[in-house]
Design an enzyme around this catalytic site. Sequence first.
Site, PDB file in Angstrom:
ATOM      1  N   GLY A   1      29.465 -30.828  29.104  1.00  0.00           N
ATOM      2  CA  GLY A   1      29.756 -32.245  29.274  1.00  0.00           C
ATOM      3  C   GLY A   1      31.216 -32.533  29.553  1.00  0.00           C
TER       4      GLY A   1
ATOM      5  N   ASP B   1      31.976 -19.959  29.962  1.00  0.00           N
ATOM      6  CA  ASP B   1      30.845 -20.637  29.317  1.00  0.00           C
ATOM      7  C   ASP B   1      29.655 -19.692  29.296  1.00  0.00           C
ATOM      8  OD1 ASP B   1      28.475 -22.318  28.800  1.00  0.00           O
ATOM      9  OD2 ASP B   1      29.842 -23.999  29.072  1.00  0.00           O
TER      10      ASP B   1
ATOM     11  N   ASN C   1      20.918 -31.653  30.571  1.00  0.00           N
ATOM     12  CA  ASN C   1      22.351 -31.690  30.858  1.00  0.00           C
ATOM     13  C   ASN C   1      22.663 -32.642  32.004  1.00  0.00           C
ATOM     14  OD1 ASN C   1      22.534 -28.061  30.602  1.00  0.00           O
ATOM     15  ND2 ASN C   1      22.747 -29.592  28.996  1.00  0.00           N
TER      16      ASN C   1
ATOM     17  N   CYS D   1      44.407 -26.642  10.347  1.00  0.00           N
ATOM     18  CA  CYS D   1      45.284 -27.112   9.271  1.00  0.00           C
ATOM     19  C   CYS D   1      44.587 -28.146   8.396  1.00  0.00           C
ATOM     20  CB  CYS D   1      46.573 -27.714   9.847  1.00  0.00           C
ATOM     21  SG  CYS D   1      47.829 -26.471  10.267  1.00  0.00           S
TER      22      CYS D   1
ATOM     23  N   CYS E   1      15.953 -26.535  -3.907  1.00  0.00           N
ATOM     24  CA  CYS E   1      14.955 -27.325  -4.643  1.00  0.00           C
ATOM     25  C   CYS E   1      14.695 -28.678  -3.999  1.00  0.00           C
ATOM     26  CB  CYS E   1      15.371 -27.497  -6.106  1.00  0.00           C
ATOM     27  SG  CYS E   1      17.100 -27.882  -6.330  1.00  0.00           S
TER      28      CYS E   1
END
Lengths: 322, 653
Positions: B48, B69, B77, B182, B194
């Site tokens: 995108g 990529d 897409n 950071c 659970c």
Amino acid sequence: MDGEELTEQETALYDRQIRVWGANAQRRLTKSHILVSGIKGTVAEFCKNIVLAGVGSVTLMDDSLVNEEALNANFLIPPDENAYRGKTVAEICCDSLKDFNPMVLVSVEKGDLSARSTEFFEKFDVVVIGYGSLATKKAVNEKCRKLSKRVAFYTVDCRDSCGEIFVDLQDYKYTKKKLEEKVECELNFPSFQEAVSVPWKPIPRRTAKLYFAMRVIEVFEENEGRKHGQCSLLDLPTVLEIKKKLCEANTVSESHVPDSLLERLITGTIEFPPACAIVGGILAQEVIKAVSGKGEPLNNFFYYDAQDGKGVMENISNSFTS
Amino acid sequence: MKSFHFSNLTNLRCIAYCSVLSLPPPMDQQQQQSAIQGAKVLMVGAGGIGCELLKTLALSGFHDIHIIDMDTIEVSNLNRQFLFRRSHVGQSKAKVARDAVLRFRPHINIRSYHANVKNPEFDVDFFKQFDVVLNGLDNLDARRHVNRLCLAADVPLVESGTTGFLGQVTVHVKGKTECYECQTKPTPKTYPVCTITSTPTKFVHCIVWAKELLFAKLFGDKNQDNDLNVRANKAASSSKETEDVFERADDEDIEQYGRKIYDHVFGYNIEAALSNEETWKNRRRPRPIYSKDVLPESLTQKNGSTQNCSATDGDDSTTVSAMPLLGLKNPQELWGLTQNSLVFIEALKLFFAKRKKEIGHLTFDKDDQLAVEFVTAAANIRAESFGIPLHSLFEAKGIAGNIVHAVATTNAIVAGLIVIEAIKVLKKDADKYRMTYCLEHPSRKMLLMPVEPFEPNPSCYVCSKTPLVLEINTQKSKLRDLVDKIVKAKLGMNLPLIMHGASLLYEVGDDLDDIMVANYNANLEKSLSELPSPVINGSILTVEDLQQELSCKINVKHREEFDEEKEPEGMVLSGWTQSPATNGESASTSNNESAVDVTESSSGPEIASKKRKLSETQPENHKRETENVESEDDDDLVEIENPMTVSKKKRVA
């Protein structure tokens, strides 16, 4: 209003954006008709965006012939002289845009936009004027406002690395999300004429300087009979003279409109591609919102300047004086 | 074919006018053009953001671009990745993007790599050849990896992300600004076991149950551990009995089998759970649901047997679907209990009738229509049982598939912003670096909000080498737990190496001999205190990833108990001062996350061991407004400060 369902093909293609704005909004988009006049980098970006979004139709108006300058920032024009010789910008862009989404009807309308009758605009839900003259913007806006059907009106202008968008949705009702609820809202937009004639003095000090600078440029281009981009540093003295007169008429000091900004606007006549992507993107988002009736619209100017990196909404109307 | 060179257009025009006036061209214009022309740029991601970015870079005069990529093109897409066409579905994104851009800028240099950026070929030396790296990624893992390589190579990084109408662009220059890590980025949300197996309260819990327990149990790898039959009351019937329920005899009627499963998971299991009073003291009791109460006695009579449907055995498995057989056309429609139950049985039948070979090997795939139908139905029935609102297939698919909603416009805007920052970086205009946030609603009139970057976080373990603290039960937790949950998951290391003093406890690599591998495998199964070099309270571990050139120290502190609800992993990593996410990032851009990462798809279901958590999928997104943006009167730039941190954090320049 929402009529038939989206086809299976549309649902598959638009899946990711339906998850953003919903199926109803998508249905409204597929029925909408957009008129676009004046195609350079920013408007090319805008067209790409709305075609991908799946509007019903896009009608392009730009009879200028493709030349070297047109190729700058406009990725819709393949750089093959044999392919584009003799063709208009609108014609070439039309072919490229169809490719992005075969479900959208893209066509070309020849001729002068300002010469069109009021009835011409009735065919459209949205009218976008790119790089238009002051006279054209006023005239078309007036015609749109005369129609009983509400035609959304936008202008866009990008120079150097900054841009201006103007929006007129007349009386506009829309829904927006407040916390988890949907709220019905209504806005009243001033006409283009009103918005550019607002006296400068009462406008808040921190309003984007681009608003004032663009008004000076508009007057300059009208006086000198110039089109967007037909200017240079040589015109600076004339422009500054106009600025001086406008400031005097509005009883504000000349520092109200920085000279450096005006200089930038008349020398940087070629659009900066990143700014085109940004302004073209914002404009498309606004048109999508207006068509779908969902989300708070820009009211009523948007300014972007790559130099400070800000993209601001300014509300400018006669309400300041009342 | 005649064509033009555009790279110098702006510059030429400028020079032309200046020559008329006998003036030298403006320095900054010249500088900018030469910075762009001389730049070698790496793009990571051709999706995108990538498509928009490659286009804008090319138009702006960049002519040496490399793009990585690993994905191929899918139909979904095409609504925004405009360089791709329907005919390209299945092809490499990087390659097709390159070809498309060359069509309108034939003379630029674009090199495409159809590969995973985490591959060893993209090492520090690879990164060093670039002047700037531009990310257009969709997952935290890859972003952290690239961040570390950029730090190691000392190459500036421009990061970005979008979700719907929200987006942001951030700049990271080693030593000058924060690195990408950071500020802690939230890892995909997980839920306690659970909650998924016994006490769901939200629809997403039902989805996770349907996807990772039921679907996996019925159609996935039989050898995987599965919590499906975990019950509060451990004194219940033997597991042998329940195992038989899920096994289907070859001649067993598929519909009967389906109803048996239905009754077991929605009826019997619920009744068994109800028998434990304690669980339901303060909770709404679920109601058991049996197929006989919801469905007609035989479905074959009503709908025609699956053998009669138009699909043949040779059909492509992706086209097999239960919905059309039941007359259901609209994926946005909300189904009731009966319809969901019909879909459940029908989908199950279709798996066995038409896709038998795949059973035992399937994992959930959002693009597998039948799997989505099954999971939706199962989740809805469970939701009905627990009084949770039902959802449409469309919504369920989004949750189960971690679908990130996306539009072209936000990506285009972000791409423009990335190029602007990239140019500043190339010109080394440090004063001008900005983090820019795209907001859905204006904040102090701004839809695009620039903020100055922060200085590096002195406690960041990635760029500042601060040691971490790990609280863990050194007698019970195994080395494997530490490797999986801490080193790989939290620290994001792919090829880790763990040392205790001079003793090498664990490493991965192709060059290891069998004895070493056996040794490491043995170590994984040992508890920390039992390792050849015992790791106990006070021990310091060194953890490294050679590819990322990242090395950290972990101070180990022994702790006996961990809260199962709050600390389900049985260990807590801390010690670095989390810089409060007080700049616009946290509030303005994220939907369900609290920090910068806007585009975040889950890394997929993580099934670890024992006290594991079931990886969840992103819940429905809520858009949040920016909050508390301060601004000084005369200041042009928006300053966003948490008063508490004013003294600690300094702005760049």
